[in-house]
Scaffold this active site. Structure first.
Site, PDB file in Angstrom:
ATOM      1  N   SER A   1       0.833  -1.215   0.000  1.00  0.00           N
ATOM      2  CA  SER A   1       0.000   0.000   0.000  1.00  0.00           C
ATOM      3  C   SER A   1       0.859   1.254   0.000  1.00  0.00           C
ATOM      4  O   SER A   1       1.710   1.421   0.866  1.00  0.00           O
ATOM      5  CB  SER A   1      -0.834   0.095   1.274  1.00  0.00           C
ATOM      6  OG  SER A   1      -1.567  -1.042   1.479  1.00  0.00           O
TER       7      SER A   1
ATOM      8  N   HIS B   1      -4.208   0.912  -4.272  1.00  0.00           N
ATOM      9  CA  HIS B   1      -3.578  -0.284  -4.841  1.00  0.00           C
ATOM     10  C   HIS B   1      -3.960  -0.353  -6.311  1.00  0.00           C
ATOM     11  O   HIS B   1      -5.033  -0.833  -6.641  1.00  0.00           O
ATOM     12  CB  HIS B   1      -4.131  -1.567  -4.202  1.00  0.00           C
ATOM     13  CG  HIS B   1      -4.010  -1.640  -2.723  1.00  0.00           C
ATOM     14  ND1 HIS B   1      -2.996  -2.319  -2.107  1.00  0.00           N
ATOM     15  CD2 HIS B   1      -4.784  -1.141  -1.733  1.00  0.00           C
ATOM     16  CE1 HIS B   1      -3.146  -2.234  -0.793  1.00  0.00           C
ATOM     17  NE2 HIS B   1      -4.217  -1.524  -0.539  1.00  0.00           N
TER      18      HIS B   1
ATOM     19  N   HIS C   1      -5.620  -8.932  -1.332  1.00  0.00           N
ATOM     20  CA  HIS C   1      -5.692  -9.174   0.110  1.00  0.00           C
ATOM     21  C   HIS C   1      -6.794 -10.178   0.415  1.00  0.00           C
ATOM     22  O   HIS C   1      -7.847 -10.173  -0.217  1.00  0.00           O
ATOM     23  CB  HIS C   1      -5.984  -7.865   0.849  1.00  0.00           C
ATOM     24  CG  HIS C   1      -4.910  -6.840   0.689  1.00  0.00           C
ATOM     25  ND1 HIS C   1      -4.890  -5.968  -0.369  1.00  0.00           N
ATOM     26  CD2 HIS C   1      -3.830  -6.563   1.453  1.00  0.00           C
ATOM     27  CE1 HIS C   1      -3.816  -5.195  -0.252  1.00  0.00           C
ATOM     28  NE2 HIS C   1      -3.159  -5.528   0.838  1.00  0.00           N
TER      29      HIS C   1
ATOM     30  N   TYR D   1      -8.669 -10.036   2.930  1.00  0.00           N
ATOM     31  CA  TYR D   1      -9.862  -9.308   3.416  1.00  0.00           C
ATOM     32  C   TYR D   1     -10.765  -8.823   2.288  1.00  0.00           C
ATOM     33  O   TYR D   1     -11.928  -8.507   2.513  1.00  0.00           O
ATOM     34  CB  TYR D   1      -9.490  -8.132   4.336  1.00  0.00           C
ATOM     35  CG  TYR D   1      -8.708  -7.004   3.696  1.00  0.00           C
ATOM     36  CD1 TYR D   1      -9.307  -6.102   2.807  1.00  0.00           C
ATOM     37  CD2 TYR D   1      -7.369  -6.834   3.988  1.00  0.00           C
ATOM     38  CE1 TYR D   1      -8.575  -5.083   2.227  1.00  0.00           C
ATOM     39  CE2 TYR D   1      -6.631  -5.814   3.426  1.00  0.00           C
ATOM     40  CZ  TYR D   1      -7.240  -4.941   2.533  1.00  0.00           C
ATOM     41  OH  TYR D   1      -6.514  -3.949   1.959  1.00  0.00           O
ATOM     42  N   GLU D   2     -10.222  -8.762   1.075  1.00  0.00           N
ATOM     43  CA  GLU D   2     -11.059  -8.334  -0.044  1.00  0.00           C
ATOM     44  C   GLU D   2     -12.025  -9.441  -0.449  1.00  0.00           C
ATOM     45  O   GLU D   2     -12.929  -9.204  -1.242  1.00  0.00           O
ATOM     46  CB  GLU D   2     -10.187  -7.960  -1.250  1.00  0.00           C
ATOM     47  CG  GLU D   2      -9.362  -6.708  -1.019  1.00  0.00           C
ATOM     48  CD  GLU D   2      -8.405  -6.427  -2.176  1.00  0.00           C
ATOM     49  OE1 GLU D   2      -8.834  -5.787  -3.148  1.00  0.00           O
ATOM     50  OE2 GLU D   2      -7.252  -6.870  -2.105  1.00  0.00           O
TER      51      GLU D   2
ATOM     52  N   ALA E   1       2.744  -2.103   4.260  1.00  0.00           N
ATOM     53  CA  ALA E   1       2.511  -1.101   5.295  1.00  0.00           C
ATOM     54  C   ALA E   1       2.080  -1.882   6.530  1.00  0.00           C
ATOM     55  O   ALA E   1       1.333  -2.855   6.422  1.00  0.00           O
ATOM     56  CB  ALA E   1       1.392  -0.174   4.850  1.00  0.00           C
TER      57      ALA E   1
ATOM     58  N   MET F   1      -2.028  -6.870   7.231  1.00  0.00           N
ATOM     59  CA  MET F   1      -3.091  -7.709   6.656  1.00  0.00           C
ATOM     60  C   MET F   1      -2.671  -8.373   5.342  1.00  0.00           C
ATOM     61  O   MET F   1      -3.515  -8.715   4.517  1.00  0.00           O
ATOM     62  CB  MET F   1      -4.339  -6.854   6.422  1.00  0.00           C
ATOM     63  CG  MET F   1      -4.831  -6.114   7.649  1.00  0.00           C
ATOM     64  SD  MET F   1      -6.174  -4.986   7.233  1.00  0.00           S
ATOM     65  CE  MET F   1      -6.270  -4.000   8.753  1.00  0.00           C
ATOM     66  N   SER F   2      -1.364  -8.538   5.148  1.00  0.00           N
ATOM     67  CA  SER F   2      -0.912  -9.101   3.862  1.00  0.00           C
ATOM     68  C   SER F   2       0.308  -9.984   4.087  1.00  0.00           C
ATOM     69  O   SER F   2       0.541 -10.457   5.191  1.00  0.00           O
ATOM     70  CB  SER F   2      -0.571  -7.951   2.907  1.00  0.00           C
ATOM     71  OG  SER F   2       0.556  -7.239   3.355  1.00  0.00           O
TER      72      SER F   2
ATOM     73  N   ASN G   1       1.934   3.611  11.090  1.00  0.00           N
ATOM     74  CA  ASN G   1       1.230   4.121  12.282  1.00  0.00           C
ATOM     75  C   ASN G   1       1.632   3.232  13.439  1.00  0.00           C
ATOM     76  O   ASN G   1       2.039   2.090  13.216  1.00  0.00           O
ATOM     77  CB  ASN G   1      -0.300   4.020  12.063  1.00  0.00           C
ATOM     78  CG  ASN G   1      -0.726   2.612  11.712  1.00  0.00           C
ATOM     79  OD1 ASN G   1      -0.644   2.193  10.555  1.00  0.00           O
ATOM     80  ND2 ASN G   1      -1.153   1.856  12.712  1.00  0.00           N
TER      81      ASN G   1
ATOM     82  N   HIS H   1      -6.884   4.573   7.022  1.00  0.00           N
ATOM     83  CA  HIS H   1      -6.162   4.237   5.790  1.00  0.00           C
ATOM     84  C   HIS H   1      -5.474   5.483   5.235  1.00  0.00           C
ATOM     85  O   HIS H   1      -4.391   5.404   4.646  1.00  0.00           O
ATOM     86  CB  HIS H   1      -7.132   3.641   4.760  1.00  0.00           C
ATOM     87  CG  HIS H   1      -6.445   3.063   3.559  1.00  0.00           C
ATOM     88  ND1 HIS H   1      -5.524   2.039   3.651  1.00  0.00           N
ATOM     89  CD2 HIS H   1      -6.515   3.380   2.240  1.00  0.00           C
ATOM     90  CE1 HIS H   1      -5.068   1.744   2.431  1.00  0.00           C
ATOM     91  NE2 HIS H   1      -5.657   2.549   1.563  1.00  0.00           N
TER      92      HIS H   1
END
Ligand code: HPA
Length: 277
Positions: A34, A65, A87, A89-90, A117, A215-216, A239, A251
Site C-alpha cells: 500500500s 492499490h 488481500h 480481506y477483499e 505497510a 493484513m498481507s 502508524n 487508511h
C-alpha cells in the site's frame, strides 16, 4: 479450494500470456505494498501489463492499490514488479491472493522482495521506519497451502524456519546501517483484517512476540517458500498500532506515511536489489 490440475492450468495460461510480452527474463520478483507503488516508475524499459489483461489474475479493488505487472530492469537487474496486491480481506481465496507468486515461480524467479505497510507494536518503532521482517506469525485463520498439495510446485510440509532468508537480511541490515537507517528487524503478525485491531489484540500480539501487524504478506511468503524461493520482507511502519497512539487509525494515515517515506524507501530498495543474489 481449487484442484491441482486447474491451478496448474491457470498458472500456465497466465505464464504463456506474460512470457509472450517479455523482453527480459526476470530474476527477482517485487511485490509493492500500500502506498509504496512509486518504485514501479523507476523500472527501465518497462513492459506494463494491467492485471485485468492477464488470464486468471484477480483484480485488486482497494484504494491506493493500482493493479499492474511491470517487467524491465531496476538497478541493472531484470525484475517483475507487482504494483498492487490481492488481500484476503477483499474476499479473495488464498490461491487467488498467492496466484502472482505462483506465476513468478512458474517463470523461474528464484527470489522475492515483499513490502507492506504495517502497524508498529514494538515501542522502539516510529511511524515512517522501515523494518526488515525477521519472521512472521500467521494469524489469518487459513493457510494458502491447505488442500491437495501441488507436488510439482513444492513439498506437502514445507519448512519455514528461514522464511525470510538470513543471508539476505544480513545484507539488508548492513545496507540500512550504511544509509543511516535504523537497522531494525521485527516479527510480523499477519491478520485477516479489514478492521484494524483492538488495543487488547495489540497487547496480545506483543505478548506472543509480534513487533508489527498487517493484513498481507504472510500468504505470499508461505507460497514463495513452498516454491523454493528466497524471500526478503520490508515493512513500512505507517502508524503505531491500536491503543498506542492517541489518534484513530485510518487508511489515510497509512497512505500519508508511505508517501512521506517514499523517497527513502525507493533508494533503499534500489540499492538493496543489487545485493540480493
Ligand atoms: N494494523 C493492521 N494493518 C495495518 C496497520 C495496522 O495498524 N497499519 C497498516 N496496515
Amino acid at each position: 479450494m481449487i484442484s491441482e490440475e486447474l491451478l496448474n492450468a491457470k498458472i500456465n495460461e497466465a505464464k504463456a500470456y506474460v512470457t509472450k510480452k517479455l523482453q527480459v527474463t526476470p530474476e527477482l520478483g517485487i511485490i509493492l505494498g500500500s502506498g509504496l507503488g512509486n518504485l514501479a516508475e523507476l523500472v527501465q524499459d518497462p513492459i506494463v501489463i494491467p492485471y485485468q489483461e492477464i488470464p486468471h489474475f484477480p483484480v485488486s479493488t482497494v484504494q491506493g492499490h493500482s493493479g499492474k505487472l511491470i517487467t524491465g530492469t531496476l538497478s541493472g537487474r531484470p525484475v517483475m514488479v507487482l504494483q498492487g496486491r490481492f488481500h484476503y480481506y477483499e474476499g479473495y481465496e488464498m490461491h487467488e491472493v498467492t496466484f502472482p507468486v505462483r506465476l513468478m515461480q512458474a517463470m523461474g524467479i528464484k527470489g522475492l522482495l515483499v513490502t507492506n505497510a504495517a502497524g508498529g507494536i514494538n515501542m522502539e518503532y516510529e511511524p515512517g521506519d522501515l523494518i526488515l521482517i525477521q519472521d512472521h506469525i500467521n494469524l489469518m485463520g487459513s493457510n494458502p497451502l491447505r488442500g491437495a498439495n501441488l507436488s510439482s510446485l513444492g513439498p506437502r510440509f514445507p519448512d519455514l524456519s528461514d522464511s525470510y532468508n538470513t543471508g539476505w537480511r544480513q545484507k539488508a541490515l548492513a545496507l540500512m546501517g550504511d544509509m543511516d537507517l535504523k537497522p531494525l528487524q521485527g516479527v510480523y503478525a499477519g491478520v485477516s483484517g479489514p478492521s484494524y485491531e483492538t488495543p487488547a489484540e495489540i497487547r496480545y500480539l506483543r505478548t506472543i512476540g509480534a513487533d508489527l501487524v498487517g493484513m498481507s504478506t504472510v500468504p505470499e511468503v508461505i507460497v514463495a517458500n513452498h516454491g523454493g524461493m528466497k524471500v526478503l520482507g520490508i515493512s513500512c511502519v505507517t502508524n503505531m498500532a491500536a491503543g498506542i497512539q492517541a489518534r484513530k487509525l485510518s487508511h489515510a494515515e497509512v497512505i500519508e506515511t508511505t508517501q512521506r517515506v517514499g523517497e527513502t524507501f525507493v533508494s533503499f530498495v534500489q540499492k538493496l536489489i543489487q545485493l540480493l543474489d
